[in-house]
Design a protein around this motif. Sequence first.
Motif: not given
Length: 294
Positions: A152-154, A156, A190-191, A238, A285
């Motif tokens: 998730r942290e990467w 976006f 966001k996905e 992502a 994600w």
Amino acid sequence: MNAVSPCTGICKLDDETGWCVGCARTGDEIFGWSDMAAGVHERVWGELPSRFAQLGVSCRRLPWTTEDIRRFVVERLEAASGTWVVGVVGAVAEFAAKPKQSVAVDANVAEITAITDGGALRFKIDDDVRALTFDPPDTPPEQQRIVLAVKREWGFLPVAKTITDLGADNSAITQTAFNGHLFDFGLGRKEARFLVRCTTPLAQNAMANALGEQLSHAFGNVGPVLVAESPTRVVESALGRIEVSTPIPPPGGKSPAGSHTHLLPNHLATKRALPTGMDLPRAYWPGAIFYPVV
């Protein structure tokens, strides 16, 4: 030695068994994973399927390295086997070869690109990608649905809530597509995002006239034009993107064989990222789902 961690990002020990409900390891196995002696990792990985069965947990990480994941993707694409799906419930693109057609695959360390009649795909497989499955542990490997997820942290993506003009598609997979004009349908998710690449004045004008509108309001006006013009649809996650240029079927019509898209507002309203039974841990994600031929 397979030192790949089974961690799925859900870190909570089950009171009854003492196993983590995310990875099915014991607390000692979790904290001592990096220091385990040779062969212990394999023994633990071998025990995990039965532990998951006892826990009743569906999401399992596969013991695949980054290179294993890359090899799996390339082999399935080169064999023109199965279907790759990118998007969210109600807004997806599916990449698949038509019967008796091949897939041209170009793979390097940075990314994997594939092109077939009516579809193109580009995935970035790096150390932030994980291979997961939600199928029961006794499912034969060749029948497993594989979810490629991104930490998730990467992972976006730009998020638009209304129809938005993105200009030229500088990330287009094929050179001939660079002249297209890209519009974001504004899913507000966001996905994934659902885009359309217009090359005809009629399609471009329809989308331009709907700028700033929510998809639910604009759908009745732009939908008939897009069905008639069938511009390329681009769905991004992502992990990468799938581009589909096959004809858009009319309402009630049947999707063409091979690559195609689905944009169903009623299904979008569920707000689900993945189909029922595939609840992704919050640490990730969704990137893409591979559905084998069964």
